[in-house]
Design a protein around this motif. Structure first.
Motif, PDB file in Angstrom:
ATOM      1  N   GLY A  19       6.392   8.291  43.086  1.00  0.00           N
ATOM      2  CA  GLY A  19       7.814   8.561  42.932  1.00  0.00           C
ATOM      3  C   GLY A  19       8.350   8.065  41.616  1.00  0.00           C
ATOM      4  N   GLY A  20       9.510   8.592  41.230  1.00  0.00           N
ATOM      5  CA  GLY A  20      10.176   8.133  40.024  1.00  0.00           C
ATOM      6  C   GLY A  20      11.380   7.303  40.391  1.00  0.00           C
ATOM      7  N   GLY A  21      12.293   7.121  39.444  1.00  0.00           N
ATOM      8  CA  GLY A  21      13.481   6.343  39.709  1.00  0.00           C
ATOM      9  C   GLY A  21      14.401   7.049  40.664  1.00  0.00           C
ATOM     10  N   GLY A  22      15.119   6.315  41.456  1.00  0.00           N
ATOM     11  CA  GLY A  22      16.056   6.907  42.395  1.00  0.00           C
ATOM     12  C   GLY A  22      17.248   7.475  41.680  1.00  0.00           C
ATOM     13  N   PRO A  59      17.349  10.065  46.631  1.00  0.00           N
ATOM     14  CA  PRO A  59      15.988  10.439  46.309  1.00  0.00           C
ATOM     15  C   PRO A  59      15.222  10.868  47.536  1.00  0.00           C
ATOM     16  N   SER A  60      14.364  11.862  47.375  1.00  0.00           N
ATOM     17  CA  SER A  60      13.497  12.257  48.477  1.00  0.00           C
ATOM     18  C   SER A  60      12.223  11.444  48.403  1.00  0.00           C
ATOM     19  N   SER A  61      11.484  11.419  49.481  1.00  0.00           N
ATOM     20  CA  SER A  61      10.222  10.706  49.466  1.00  0.00           C
ATOM     21  C   SER A  61       9.196  11.521  48.727  1.00  0.00           C
ATOM     22  N   SER A 124       7.255  16.566  46.822  1.00  0.00           N
ATOM     23  CA  SER A 124       8.567  16.144  46.357  1.00  0.00           C
ATOM     24  C   SER A 124       8.429  14.857  45.560  1.00  0.00           C
ATOM     25  N   VAL A 125       9.477  14.557  44.789  1.00  0.00           N
ATOM     26  CA  VAL A 125       9.415  13.383  43.932  1.00  0.00           C
ATOM     27  C   VAL A 125      10.826  12.878  43.664  1.00  0.00           C
ATOM     28  N   SER A 126      10.969  11.580  43.516  1.00  0.00           N
ATOM     29  CA  SER A 126      12.231  10.970  43.108  1.00  0.00           C
ATOM     30  C   SER A 126      12.191  10.720  41.616  1.00  0.00           C
ATOM     31  N   THR A 127      13.255  11.082  40.931  1.00  0.00           N
ATOM     32  CA  THR A 127      13.302  10.932  39.483  1.00  0.00           C
ATOM     33  C   THR A 127      14.589  10.237  39.071  1.00  0.00           C
ATOM     34  N   GLY A 128      14.671   9.878  37.823  1.00  0.00           N
ATOM     35  CA  GLY A 128      15.897   9.286  37.313  1.00  0.00           C
ATOM     36  C   GLY A 128      17.064  10.243  37.307  1.00  0.00           C
ATOM     37  N   CYS A 129      16.775  11.535  37.440  1.00  0.00           N
ATOM     38  CA  CYS A 129      17.825  12.557  37.477  1.00  0.00           C
ATOM     39  C   CYS A 129      18.149  13.012  38.896  1.00  0.00           C
ATOM     40  N   GLY A 130      17.523  12.410  39.885  1.00  0.00           N
ATOM     41  CA  GLY A 130      17.738  12.818  41.269  1.00  0.00           C
ATOM     42  C   GLY A 130      16.417  13.206  41.904  1.00  0.00           C
ATOM     43  N   SER A 131      16.492  13.816  43.059  1.00  0.00           N
ATOM     44  CA  SER A 131      15.279  14.205  43.776  1.00  0.00           C
ATOM     45  C   SER A 131      14.934  15.652  43.484  1.00  0.00           C
TER      46      SER A 131
END
Length: 306
Positions: A19-22, A59-61, A124-131
């Motif tokens: 995952g990335g940033g929430g 953020p999604s998982s 799916s992935v969590s990013t600094g820009c959202g999920s």
């Protein structure tokens, strides 16, 4: 397109983390640029551009990682066709693109290049820009300065959108996303005010990224690993033609024709097939950031919508 078997790959440039940033809401321009931007429905949703990922919260998982990039150590591993080879090819392409911009950005602009990572993900992935999910296609998030890519996107591109299953098609996609990183470092992403229409800021942003992909392509066979070995040993005109073909299939008008049978240029967010191909060719011909800066009103190379 062939990678030098003796080249040493820097796998640290491709993160295997999940995952990335929430973040809060979904990704939207100018927070991230993607290779495609109009919702496509062909039995299933094929892919979305980041501009249509609104409406999500939190953020999604992460769906996990599609492989361990740390096992990719030599250019030989990038020349095959298995899933593992595709991951190693992603490492080799990322290494080449960043090696080029690390030299070219300061030479042209006086700004030092900030090295980032490509993050492959699955599901799916969590990013600094959202999920985001796999439906997003490849995209760049300027908040955490990361390129996100579900490798299954290429299967969609090849089997459902008509792109050719080649290494350079993959390279064009990655180079486009790193074009957004160059834009971010130059402060150009903040210039996006209008997001739809053939001459909108959004289209300028996306076609400029195509142009910067062309700049890298012009110089791809000169890029080197840390030991001075070239990373890409062979790149032919036929390879480049395949990248151009990929630019055509992700043009807004091509997607509209495929999904609705009608073209509405006022809804364009990424540019027509003709615009995207022309932009790529500008980069390939002139080989400079300046030639690709479509936000400069004096630039004579901005591609027409036709």
């Amino acid at each position: 397109m062939r990678f030098n078997p003796r080249a040493r790959l820097d796998s640290s440039q491709v993160s295997s983390a999940g995952g990335g940033g929430g973040g809060g809401g979904g990704i939207g321009l100018p927070l991230g640029g993607g290779i495609g931007g109009i919702v496509v429905m062909i039995l299933l949703v094929v892919f979305f551009g980041p501009s249509v990922l609104g409406g999500q919260s939190g953020p999604s998982s992460s769906g996990g990682s599609p492989g361990d990039a740390s096992t990719c150590t030599s250019g030989e591993q990038a020349n095959g066709s298995s899933a593992g080879d595709r991951l190693c090819r992603l490492v080799a392409i990322t290494d080449s693109v960043q090696a080029f911009w690390a030299t070219e950005l300061p030479k042209e602009t006086g700004k030092q290049y900030t090295q980032i990572v490509t993050r492959p993900f699955s599901g799916s992935v969590s990013t600094g820009c959202g999920s985001a999910t796999s439906d997003a296609g490849p995209f760049y998030c300027p908040t955490d300065q990361t390129v996100y890519l579900d490798l299954s996107f290429f299967d969609t591109l090849f089997t459902q959108l008509g792109g050719k299953d080649t290494a350079f098609t993959e390279a064009y996609v990655v180079a486009h996303e790193y074009g957004h990183h160059i834009q971010n470092q130059l402060g150009l992403m903040g210039k996006v005010r209008t997001q739809r229409g053939p001459n909108s800021d959004s289209v300028k942003l996306e076609t400029m990224a195509d142009c910067l992909a062309g700049v890298w392509t012009k110089n791809a066979t000169t890029t080197q690993d840390a030991d001075g070995n070239v990373l890409i040993s062979d790149l032919t005109d036929a390879d480049i033609d395949e990248g151009i073909a990929a630019a055509k299939v992700v043009g807004d008008d091509a997607i509209e024709k495929r999904t609705s049978g009608q073209v509405d240029e006022e809804q364009w967010t990424h540019g027509s097939s003709a615009q995207r191909v022309a932009a790529f060719k500008v980069g390939l011909q002139y080989g400079t950031i300046d030639a690709c800066n479509f936000f400069d009103a004096s630039n004579q190379h901005y591609p027409a919508a036709g």
